[in-house]
Scaffold this active site. Structure first.
Site, short mmCIF file in Angstrom:
data_model
loop_
_atom_site.label_atom_id
_atom_site.label_comp_id
_atom_site.label_asym_id
_atom_site.label_seq_id
_atom_site.Cartn_x
_atom_site.Cartn_y
_atom_site.Cartn_z
N GLU A 73 0.71 -1.31 0.16
CA GLU A 73 -0.06 -0.04 0.01
C GLU A 73 0.89 1.23 -0.05
OE1 GLU A 73 -3.02 -0.03 3.19
OE2 GLU A 73 -3.80 -1.87 2.57
N ASP A 98 -22.79 -14.46 6.94
CA ASP A 98 -22.22 -13.44 7.63
C ASP A 98 -22.39 -12.08 7.13
OD1 ASP A 98 -20.84 -12.48 9.91
OD2 ASP A 98 -18.86 -12.52 8.63
#
Length: 212
Positions: A73, A98
């Protein structure tokens, strides 16, 4: 994996999840396609090669633990490795359930009460589910391109925990603000505790007082 093969892989789970959480299967499938890149971006443990079955990139610890993935990143103009921990499941059904449970938050109630998958897509975007301003449009294109609306159709013989009229009542109560969370839609046959009855009665009184 071929695109139709991926749809076939998750469609049954999306339809099964609908029976409990009432999220359009077409929306679930479209989100799985978009967020997992047709299953190609599902986090995999780099050491063991174990799949997380995590279709929606949900971080944290799941029923099967977690999978750690290292990605580069940008930070201060440099690419820095960062480790992210993603929930792991034993199968796609657990991942889809979920994800649906996450959307039971009050902020997403318009997603659950939407009359069409297109309305649900817009509600997802307006609720801030994704930062992409074209998120709803992308879901809509996927639904139309692959005829995902066909998975929203259920025959009268298919099992359902509630008759249609009962679910319609629950969705209308949610839309009108008498119920505060979509989670109540999975408890329509449960007796309401006294505090919940009082809360609904007080909301009715408030609405009456607000009326001109």
């Amino acid at each position: 994996m071929e695109q139709q093969a991926f749809i076939d892989l998750v469609a049954g789970s999306a339809r099964q999840s609908y029976l409990t959480y009432h999220l359009f299967p077409s929306i679930t499938i479209a989100q799985a396609i978009l967020e997992s890149g047709w299953g190609k971006k599902v986090p995999v443990d780099p050491v063991t090669g174990r799949s997380s079955y995590n279709l929606f990139g949900i971080k944290g610890t799941g029923v099967a633990g977690s999978v750690k993935v290292v990605s580069n990143e940008a930070m201060n103009g440099q690419m820095v490795p960062r480790t992210s921990e993603f929930k792991a499941y034993y199968n796609y059904q657990q991942s889809i359930d979920d994800h649906a449970q996450f959307l039971l938050k009050p902020a997403y109630k318009k997603v659950i009460t939407a009359s069409t998958p297109y309305e649900a897509a817009q509600a997802l975007s307006k609720a801030g589910y994704a930062t992409d301003p074209d998120y709803a449009a992308k879901l809509t294109r996927i639904i139309d391109s692959y005829n995902l609306a066909q998975y929203d159709q259920f025959s009268a013989e298919e099992p359902s925990p509630y008759p249609a009229w009962k679910l319609d009542l629950g969705k209308r109560a949610l839309k009108e603000g008498l119920l505060t969370s979509p989670e109540w839609l999975s408890k329509l046959d449960e007796p309401m505790p006294v505090w919940a009855v009082l809360a609904v009665a007080l909301r009715l009184l408030d609405k009456q007082r607000e009326a001109p």
